[in-house]
Motif scaffolding. Structure first.
Motif, PDB file in Angstrom:
ATOM      1  N   VAL A  35       0.860  -1.382  -0.201  1.00 34.95           N
ATOM      2  CA  VAL A  35       0.013  -0.071  -0.087  1.00 34.95           C
ATOM      3  C   VAL A  35       0.843   1.235  -0.042  1.00 34.95           C
ATOM      4  CG1 VAL A  35      -1.732   1.253   1.309  1.00 34.95           C
ATOM      5  CG2 VAL A  35      -1.935  -1.127   1.281  1.00 34.95           C
ATOM      6  N   LEU A  36       2.043   1.279   0.962  1.00 38.73           N
ATOM      7  CA  LEU A  36       2.787   2.386   0.849  1.00 38.73           C
ATOM      8  C   LEU A  36       3.580   2.560  -0.515  1.00 38.73           C
ATOM      9  CD1 LEU A  36       4.250   1.882   4.502  1.00 38.73           C
ATOM     10  CD2 LEU A  36       2.763   3.799   3.635  1.00 38.73           C
ATOM     11  N   LEU A  37       4.077   1.619  -1.006  1.00 41.19           N
ATOM     12  CA  LEU A  37       4.632   1.647  -2.125  1.00 41.19           C
ATOM     13  C   LEU A  37       3.616   2.184  -3.571  1.00 41.19           C
ATOM     14  CD1 LEU A  37       6.911  -1.544  -2.284  1.00 41.19           C
ATOM     15  CD2 LEU A  37       7.532   0.778  -2.311  1.00 41.19           C
ATOM     16  N   ALA A  38       2.833   1.906  -3.314  1.00 38.30           N
ATOM     17  CA  ALA A  38       1.352   2.151  -4.387  1.00 38.30           C
ATOM     18  C   ALA A  38       1.211   3.875  -4.228  1.00 38.30           C
ATOM     19  CB  ALA A  38       0.389   1.370  -4.209  1.00 38.30           C
ATOM     20  N   HIS A  39       1.415   4.272  -2.817  1.00 39.98           N
ATOM     21  CA  HIS A  39       1.141   5.585  -2.568  1.00 39.98           C
ATOM     22  C   HIS A  39       2.202   6.437  -3.126  1.00 39.98           C
ATOM     23  CE1 HIS A  39      -0.320   9.082  -0.454  1.00 39.98           C
ATOM     24  NE2 HIS A  39       0.981   9.279   0.165  1.00 39.98           N
ATOM     25  N   ILE A  40       3.524   5.845  -2.769  1.00 40.36           N
ATOM     26  CA  ILE A  40       4.921   6.490  -3.071  1.00 40.36           C
ATOM     27  C   ILE A  40       4.640   6.677  -4.661  1.00 40.36           C
ATOM     28  CG2 ILE A  40       7.361   6.293  -3.383  1.00 40.36           C
ATOM     29  CD1 ILE A  40       7.263   4.955  -0.488  1.00 40.36           C
ATOM     30  N   ARG A  41       4.560   5.620  -5.458  1.00 39.44           N
ATOM     31  CA  ARG A  41       4.345   5.738  -6.682  1.00 39.44           C
ATOM     32  C   ARG A  41       3.495   6.741  -7.395  1.00 39.44           C
ATOM     33  NH1 ARG A  41       4.316   0.630  -7.686  1.00 39.44           N
ATOM     34  NH2 ARG A  41       6.321   0.496  -8.353  1.00 39.44           N
ATOM     35  N   GLU A  42       2.104   6.859  -6.556  1.00 43.30           N
ATOM     36  CA  GLU A  42       1.244   7.864  -7.176  1.00 43.30           C
ATOM     37  C   GLU A  42       1.588   9.491  -6.775  1.00 43.30           C
ATOM     38  OE1 GLU A  42      -2.340   7.109  -5.103  1.00 43.30           O
ATOM     39  OE2 GLU A  42      -2.797   5.175  -6.050  1.00 43.30           O
ATOM     40  N   THR A  43       2.339   9.491  -5.625  1.00 39.47           N
ATOM     41  CA  THR A  43       2.708  10.745  -5.223  1.00 39.47           C
ATOM     42  C   THR A  43       4.319  11.279  -5.683  1.00 39.47           C
ATOM     43  OG1 THR A  43       3.341  10.004  -3.177  1.00 39.47           O
ATOM     44  CG2 THR A  43       1.164  10.766  -3.204  1.00 39.47           C
ATOM     45  N   HIS A  44       5.009  10.287  -5.905  1.00 36.33           N
ATOM     46  CA  HIS A  44       6.440  10.658  -6.290  1.00 36.33           C
ATOM     47  C   HIS A  44       7.275  10.084  -7.422  1.00 36.33           C
ATOM     48  CE1 HIS A  44       6.802  12.606  -2.198  1.00 36.33           C
ATOM     49  NE2 HIS A  44       6.512  11.624  -1.568  1.00 36.33           N
ATOM     50  N   GLY A  45       6.123   9.110  -8.185  1.00 35.90           N
ATOM     51  CA  GLY A  45       6.486   8.813  -9.253  1.00 35.90           C
ATOM     52  C   GLY A  45       7.403   6.958  -9.152  1.00 35.90           C
ATOM     53  N   SER A  46       7.439   6.625 -10.264  1.00 37.06           N
ATOM     54  CA  SER A  46       7.828   5.092 -10.336  1.00 37.06           C
ATOM     55  C   SER A  46       9.247   5.032  -9.877  1.00 37.06           C
ATOM     56  CB  SER A  46       7.709   4.704 -11.751  1.00 37.06           C
ATOM     57  OG  SER A  46       6.347   4.445 -12.003  1.00 37.06           O
ATOM     58  N   GLU A  47       9.918   6.086 -10.065  1.00 31.13           N
ATOM     59  CA  GLU A  47      11.433   6.133  -9.891  1.00 31.13           C
ATOM     60  C   GLU A  47      11.600   5.979  -8.272  1.00 31.13           C
ATOM     61  OE1 GLU A  47      15.459   8.759 -10.750  1.00 31.13           O
ATOM     62  OE2 GLU A  47      14.064   8.342 -12.404  1.00 31.13           O
ATOM     63  N   ALA A  48      10.881   6.791  -7.671  1.00 30.58           N
ATOM     64  CA  ALA A  48      10.965   6.783  -6.101  1.00 30.58           C
ATOM     65  C   ALA A  48      10.301   5.543  -5.642  1.00 30.58           C
ATOM     66  CB  ALA A  48      10.145   8.064  -5.576  1.00 30.58           C
ATOM     67  N   ALA A  49       9.546   4.999  -6.205  1.00 32.00           N
ATOM     68  CA  ALA A  49       8.859   3.699  -5.777  1.00 32.00           C
ATOM     69  C   ALA A  49       9.902   2.379  -5.916  1.00 32.00           C
ATOM     70  CB  ALA A  49       7.542   3.364  -6.542  1.00 32.00           C
ATOM     71  N   GLU A  50      10.519   2.566  -7.131  1.00 31.34           N
ATOM     72  CA  GLU A  50      11.532   1.584  -7.489  1.00 31.34           C
ATOM     73  C   GLU A  50      12.724   1.508  -6.369  1.00 31.34           C
ATOM     74  OE1 GLU A  50      12.546   1.843 -11.543  1.00 31.34           O
ATOM     75  OE2 GLU A  50      10.815   1.517 -12.237  1.00 31.34           O
ATOM     76  N   GLU A  51      13.221   2.908  -6.257  1.00 32.02           N
ATOM     77  CA  GLU A  51      14.181   3.059  -5.287  1.00 32.02           C
ATOM     78  C   GLU A  51      13.856   2.353  -3.799  1.00 32.02           C
ATOM     79  OE1 GLU A  51      15.728   6.835  -4.944  1.00 32.02           O
ATOM     80  OE2 GLU A  51      15.679   7.066  -6.882  1.00 32.02           O
ATOM     81  N   MET A  52      12.674   2.823  -3.557  1.00 32.90           N
ATOM     82  CA  MET A  52      12.277   1.990  -2.025  1.00 32.90           C
ATOM     83  C   MET A  52      12.127   0.637  -2.241  1.00 32.90           C
ATOM     84  SD  MET A  52      11.418   2.856   0.821  1.00 32.90           S
ATOM     85  CE  MET A  52      11.240   4.702   0.939  1.00 32.90           C
ATOM     86  N   GLU A  53      11.624  -0.095  -3.477  1.00 31.73           N
ATOM     87  CA  GLU A  53      11.526  -1.386  -3.398  1.00 31.73           C
ATOM     88  C   GLU A  53      13.055  -2.038  -3.401  1.00 31.73           C
ATOM     89  OE1 GLU A  53       9.354  -1.610  -7.367  1.00 31.73           O
ATOM     90  OE2 GLU A  53       7.629  -2.257  -6.155  1.00 31.73           O
ATOM     91  N   ILE A  56      13.858  -2.032   0.149  1.00 32.56           N
ATOM     92  CA  ILE A  56      13.157  -3.085   1.025  1.00 32.56           C
ATOM     93  C   ILE A  56      13.965  -4.348   0.431  1.00 32.56           C
ATOM     94  CG2 ILE A  56      11.007  -4.186   0.963  1.00 32.56           C
ATOM     95  CD1 ILE A  56       9.749  -1.603   0.852  1.00 32.56           C
ATOM     96  N   ASP A  57      14.121  -4.720  -0.983  1.00 29.05           N
ATOM     97  CA  ASP A  57      14.833  -5.952  -1.167  1.00 29.05           C
ATOM     98  C   ASP A  57      16.318  -6.096  -0.558  1.00 29.05           C
ATOM     99  OD1 ASP A  57      12.589  -6.516  -2.719  1.00 29.05           O
ATOM    100  OD2 ASP A  57      13.467  -5.852  -4.441  1.00 29.05           O
ATOM    101  N   SER A  58      17.112  -4.951  -0.321  1.00 24.99           N
ATOM    102  CA  SER A  58      18.166  -5.077   0.246  1.00 24.99           C
ATOM    103  C   SER A  58      18.162  -5.400   1.779  1.00 24.99           C
ATOM    104  CB  SER A  58      19.004  -3.851   0.120  1.00 24.99           C
ATOM    105  OG  SER A  58      18.550  -2.936   0.937  1.00 24.99           O
ATOM    106  N   ILE A  59      16.980  -4.962   2.409  1.00 28.07           N
ATOM    107  CA  ILE A  59      16.870  -5.416   3.903  1.00 28.07           C
ATOM    108  C   ILE A  59      16.576  -6.761   3.884  1.00 28.07           C
ATOM    109  CG2 ILE A  59      15.122  -4.805   5.642  1.00 28.07           C
ATOM    110  CD1 ILE A  59      15.248  -2.018   4.803  1.00 28.07           C
ATOM    111  N   GLU A  60      15.609  -7.206   2.842  1.00 33.76           N
ATOM    112  CA  GLU A  60      15.088  -8.518   3.024  1.00 33.76           C
ATOM    113  C   GLU A  60      16.141  -9.515   2.756  1.00 33.76           C
ATOM    114  OE1 GLU A  60      11.822  -9.028   0.175  1.00 33.76           O
ATOM    115  OE2 GLU A  60      10.425  -8.333   1.668  1.00 33.76           O
ATOM    116  N   GLY A  61      17.294  -9.091   2.009  1.00 29.32           N
ATOM    117  CA  GLY A  61      18.427  -9.775   1.849  1.00 29.32           C
ATOM    118  C   GLY A  61      19.365 -10.242   2.989  1.00 29.32           C
ATOM    119  N   HIS A  62      19.155  -9.181   3.851  1.00 29.24           N
ATOM    120  CA  HIS A  62      19.763  -9.545   5.231  1.00 29.24           C
ATOM    121  C   HIS A  62      19.037 -10.142   6.119  1.00 29.24           C
ATOM    122  CE1 HIS A  62      22.945  -6.433   3.826  1.00 29.24           C
ATOM    123  NE2 HIS A  62      21.893  -5.345   4.036  1.00 29.24           N
ATOM    124  N   THR A  63      17.802 -10.918   5.952  1.00 29.51           N
ATOM    125  CA  THR A  63      17.324 -11.420   6.600  1.00 29.51           C
ATOM    126  C   THR A  63      17.449 -12.996   6.126  1.00 29.51           C
ATOM    127  OG1 THR A  63      15.280 -11.339   5.233  1.00 29.51           O
ATOM    128  CG2 THR A  63      15.255  -9.989   7.208  1.00 29.51           C
TER     129      THR A  63
END
Length: 148
Positions: A35-53, A56-63
């Protein structure tokens, strides 16, 4: 049943319950992230959402969880969205440049108009001086030199 086995069985059941609760909490958190990524995509564009993803993926990589790959359709859609956002930015920049150029042209036209008006006033004053000099019987060129 041996007391140690019963104790281990109880501990195993407790850990399984904790694991299920953790999976449920993780699923809830993943939904919130979507939901937050969708909101980021709507408000800040796809590039910001991709950066956030990616973050998040790098954090998941540490788990220890394997990174999930984006499906081809999602990658294509994200790329199209990014290009669309880039094109809109270029359009906005172009519109701004055109507006600035139009303002410069308007300013140049106004300056030409002011110069034309000044020339007309100067010519009118020269004519008045000549007419005054003619009426008083003076030399028009000498009267003009005296005023300067």
């Amino acid at each position: 049943e041996h007391p140690a086995v019963a104790k281990l069985s109880a501990k195993c059941q407790e850990l399984e319950a904790n694991l299920e609760a953790a999976h449920a909490e993780s699923a809830k958190l993943r939904e919130q992230v979507k939901v937050l990524l969708a909101h980021i995509r709507e408000t800040h564009g796809s590039e910001a959402a991709e950066e956030m993803e990616d973050h998040i993926d790098s954090i998941e990589g540490h788990t220890g969880k394997p990174k999930r790959k984006k499906k081809a359709f999602v990658r294509l859609y994200d790329d199209a969205q990014r290009r669309h956002d880039d094109l809109n930015k270029v359009k906005e920049d172009l519109a701004m440049e055109q507006e600035v150029e139009a303002l410069r042209q308007l300013q140049a036209q106004q300056q030409k108009g002011v110069m034309t008006a000044l020339k007309a006033v100067s010519a009118f004053r020269k004519g008045l001086h000549q007419e005054k000099a003619t009426q008083t019987g003076e030399d028009p060129d000498a009267a003009q030199l005296g005023d300067a």
